[in-house]
Design a protein around this motif. Sequence first.
Motif, mmCIF file in Angstrom:
data_model
loop_
_atom_site.group_PDB
_atom_site.id
_atom_site.type_symbol
_atom_site.label_atom_id
_atom_site.label_comp_id
_atom_site.label_asym_id
_atom_site.label_seq_id
_atom_site.Cartn_x
_atom_site.Cartn_y
_atom_site.Cartn_z
ATOM 1 N N LEU A 93 0.813 -1.220 0.000
ATOM 2 C CA LEU A 93 0.000 0.000 0.000
ATOM 3 C C LEU A 93 0.847 1.271 0.000
ATOM 4 O O LEU A 93 0.301 2.375 0.034
ATOM 5 C CB LEU A 93 -0.947 -0.005 1.201
ATOM 6 N N LEU A 98 -6.238 1.613 3.015
ATOM 7 C CA LEU A 98 -7.504 1.473 2.299
ATOM 8 C C LEU A 98 -8.559 2.215 3.107
ATOM 9 O O LEU A 98 -8.694 2.011 4.316
ATOM 10 C CB LEU A 98 -7.877 0.004 2.142
ATOM 11 N N VAL A 123 -11.109 -1.364 -4.313
ATOM 12 C CA VAL A 123 -10.112 -2.399 -4.045
ATOM 13 C C VAL A 123 -10.747 -3.579 -3.321
ATOM 14 O O VAL A 123 -10.621 -4.724 -3.730
ATOM 15 C CB VAL A 123 -8.948 -1.825 -3.213
ATOM 16 N N LYS A 204 -11.382 2.035 -1.077
ATOM 17 C CA LYS A 204 -10.440 2.394 -2.121
ATOM 18 C C LYS A 204 -9.059 2.614 -1.528
ATOM 19 O O LYS A 204 -8.899 2.713 -0.301
ATOM 20 C CB LYS A 204 -10.899 3.676 -2.834
ATOM 21 N N TRP A 205 -8.070 2.711 -2.400
ATOM 22 C CA TRP A 205 -6.702 2.954 -1.959
ATOM 23 C C TRP A 205 -6.542 4.449 -1.736
ATOM 24 O O TRP A 205 -6.591 5.241 -2.679
ATOM 25 C CB TRP A 205 -5.740 2.447 -3.022
#
Length: 206
Positions: A93, A98, A123, A204-205
């Motif tokens: 990451l 996240l 994700v 989401k990232w």
Amino acid sequence: MSTIESLFATRLYRASLSERGPKVDPAELEASCYAIAEDDEAGQQWCEDNAYPGYTSYASLTDLPWRFPIFKDMVDALDKHVAEFAQDLQFDLDGRKLVLEDLWINILPEGGTHGSHIHPHSVISGTTYISMPEGASALKLEDPRHAMMMAAPPRIKGARRELKSFIYVQPEVGDVLLWESWLRHEVPMNTSEDDRISVSFNYKWG
């Protein structure tokens, strides 16, 4: 000597929501979901316009954790579950987390279904289950290789679980299920006379 190994695993995370973060009372959540659905005229209209069975807040309410403390507690727990799943998936990451992208209520009445779909641009996706009466439909997960199978014959009836074309997961109240967002899934027909209630979400990232 020949060897056979399984490659490119599809991971499914399952746990009790209450294992991480604040304990969230399913009965209080159920009452909150019904109260929100009753007041959400925009959501009701969207469901009617799109022939959506029952109710979803997907297209109408984007700030449930801000509006209702019980949903904030839910997200606090979900953040920890998602972080654990991301670690299992061995994501790099790059120092970022996240983060929750959206979260919405689903109330599926008798006879209601939710067709096969994926969650683009996310994700990890998942659902936590608020009410699962007897006869409520399982979550149906589709083998992501289907589009590449070409002329492959069907699997035998007793195929090993990792080789089946579809997997049905029957959640219990309080469960949280997580999967990577590209995994196609659906909710078959609810055969219970009572509502099947869940809260779904995307991460989401960040």
